[in-house]
Design an enzyme around this catalytic site. Sequence first.
Site, PDB file in Angstrom:
ATOM      1  N   ASP A  32      28.196 -39.219   8.882  1.00  0.00           N
ATOM      2  CA  ASP A  32      27.566 -39.425   7.581  1.00  0.00           C
ATOM      3  C   ASP A  32      26.079 -39.172   7.790  1.00  0.00           C
ATOM      4  OD1 ASP A  32      26.135 -40.451   5.491  1.00  0.00           O
ATOM      5  OD2 ASP A  32      27.291 -42.300   5.311  1.00  0.00           O
ATOM      6  N   CYS A  91      24.569 -51.111  -0.355  1.00  0.00           N
ATOM      7  CA  CYS A  91      25.945 -50.614  -0.147  1.00  0.00           C
ATOM      8  C   CYS A  91      26.350 -50.760   1.317  1.00  0.00           C
ATOM      9  CB  CYS A  91      26.091 -49.157  -0.586  1.00  0.00           C
ATOM     10  SG  CYS A  91      25.765 -48.919  -2.322  1.00  0.00           S
ATOM     11  N   HIS A 147      27.505 -47.349   5.400  1.00  0.00           N
ATOM     12  CA  HIS A 147      27.428 -47.398   3.936  1.00  0.00           C
ATOM     13  C   HIS A 147      28.858 -47.518   3.408  1.00  0.00           C
ATOM     14  CE1 HIS A 147      26.775 -45.726  -0.123  1.00  0.00           C
ATOM     15  NE2 HIS A 147      25.478 -45.938   0.050  1.00  0.00           N
ATOM     16  N   LYS A 178      19.149 -36.553  -1.808  1.00  0.00           N
ATOM     17  CA  LYS A 178      18.321 -37.221  -0.801  1.00  0.00           C
ATOM     18  C   LYS A 178      17.554 -36.194   0.028  1.00  0.00           C
ATOM     19  CE  LYS A 178      21.726 -40.908  -0.077  1.00  0.00           C
ATOM     20  NZ  LYS A 178      21.226 -42.038  -0.855  1.00  0.00           N
ATOM     21  N   GLN A 202      21.243 -39.994   5.559  1.00  0.00           N
ATOM     22  CA  GLN A 202      19.859 -40.412   5.814  1.00  0.00           C
ATOM     23  C   GLN A 202      19.153 -39.535   6.843  1.00  0.00           C
ATOM     24  OE1 GLN A 202      18.147 -42.650   4.102  1.00  0.00           O
ATOM     25  NE2 GLN A 202      19.917 -43.191   2.852  1.00  0.00           N
TER      26      GLN A 202
HETATM   27  N1  PLP Z   1      25.858 -42.747   3.270  1.00  0.00           N
HETATM   28  C1  PLP Z   1      24.613 -43.204   3.449  1.00  0.00           C
HETATM   29  C2  PLP Z   1      24.141 -43.555   4.837  1.00  0.00           C
HETATM   30  C3  PLP Z   1      23.762 -43.349   2.352  1.00  0.00           C
HETATM   31  O1  PLP Z   1      22.523 -43.801   2.526  1.00  0.00           O
HETATM   32  C4  PLP Z   1      24.247 -42.997   1.058  1.00  0.00           C
HETATM   33  C5  PLP Z   1      23.403 -43.194  -0.129  1.00  0.00           C
HETATM   34  O2  PLP Z   1      22.595 -44.086  -0.189  1.00  0.00           O
HETATM   35  C6  PLP Z   1      25.542 -42.511   0.947  1.00  0.00           C
HETATM   36  C7  PLP Z   1      26.317 -42.397   2.067  1.00  0.00           C
HETATM   37  C8  PLP Z   1      26.107 -42.102  -0.379  1.00  0.00           C
HETATM   38  O3  PLP Z   1      25.446 -40.972  -0.853  1.00  0.00           O
HETATM   39  P1  PLP Z   1      25.815 -40.352  -2.280  1.00  0.00           P
HETATM   40  O4  PLP Z   1      25.705 -41.492  -3.259  1.00  0.00           O
HETATM   41  O5  PLP Z   1      24.789 -39.313  -2.492  1.00  0.00           O
HETATM   42  O6  PLP Z   1      27.201 -39.837  -2.191  1.00  0.00           O
END
Ligand code: PLP
Length: 409
Positions: free
Chosen positions: A199, A366, A122, A225, A202
Amino acid sequence: MSFDPAAFRAEFPIFRAPFDGPALHYLDSGASAQVPQRVIDAVARHDSTARANVKRGVHRLAEAATEAYETARHAVAHYINAPSPREVIFTSGTTGAINLVARAFGDGLAEGDEVLVSELEHHSNIVPWQLLQMRRGVRLGVIPVTPDGRLDLDGIEERIGPRTRLVAVAHCSNVTGAVTDLARIAAAARASGARVLVDGAQRAPHGPFDVAALDVDFYAFSGHKTFGPNGVGVLWGRAELLEAMPPFLGGGEMISHVGFAGSSWAPIPAKFEAGTPPIAQAVGLGVALDWLAEQDWGAILAHEMRLTGRILDGLAALPGCRLLGPSGLQQRLGVVSFALEGLHPHDVCQFVDATHGVALRGGHHCAQPLMERFGLIGTVRASLAPYNDDSDVDALLDGLGEAIGHLRG
Ligand code: PLP
């Protein structure tokens, strides 16, 4: 223990909300999960009975707020099996957590050191490292992905070199749903002295996990999430690393003493929680995680995987449908991305929403480097949570079939 999807679903008031048009089939939990009544109530109860600032107050309300906030920290520590709640830092989300590490850990790196990410990350796990590259001249290495959307770990033991200081990878891809073999990455990183940041945005919503057993150094995830409120997230880090890192933001209770000759920092976790934190949101997240921790995750994952299998089979039968990600159920979660030949993902999402009430995500998610790797501008993504059931999958597959007939004309 067992799992009753209808009872789980009944906890979420959104599914009883009146909508114009077709009933809601929510398949966008990977973007934001829905929130159960108990979390909504916990946030409201906190704000109506214990609202005050934390840490600095001496009156009863401030003490109640601080206790609730620290109880939430314990709930997070319990959910992720952190060796100590001191290692749990509340952030604004996954993005906030990764940026914290990119600053506080990353600024300690030297020109020529390497941060290794992957092609499927992401943007939140790419751009903070690019900003670090601009500040410090670190190199950004990229682990490629296989044709079925997994990290290509072939030769990873050699790829992690003596200048690799950090490997920063997703636990589960927000596009392909593939679950990363963290054990292999962690072992390779350990062997060469590199740190590992995960990270977990998910993965975290799919049941408790054990950061100690994963043998990684940092783990980031988001409240929204994970069936919690917006505006709060978590960074877990090994105490000895957090203790050695300088603060990222300054101000508020992150200090021990402030003077014009110099200031000193509070112990962790306060050192990394400058300013007033998202207090009620953290309380709500604690309630969400305590509730998730009580569930029968063996049964829930079986349920989610059965629905995922139905989606994969349904997609395989659609003409001109290209799946991005593993076609089997091994080492994956219920995040399914696909492209329909000749159709823009936004058009598909709007069509199935309007005609069948199916909420999907369409676009680059993203993850533009991954889209480029597969030569696509974007995909359609369905992402599952325990509250989904067969009616959601039926609506999705019916909607996609009709979208093809209607939009391809
Ligand atoms: N990393 C992953 C794998 C994601 O799916 C997301 C959000 O879609 C993020 C990071 C960013 O999360 P946040 O916008 O809650 O900071």
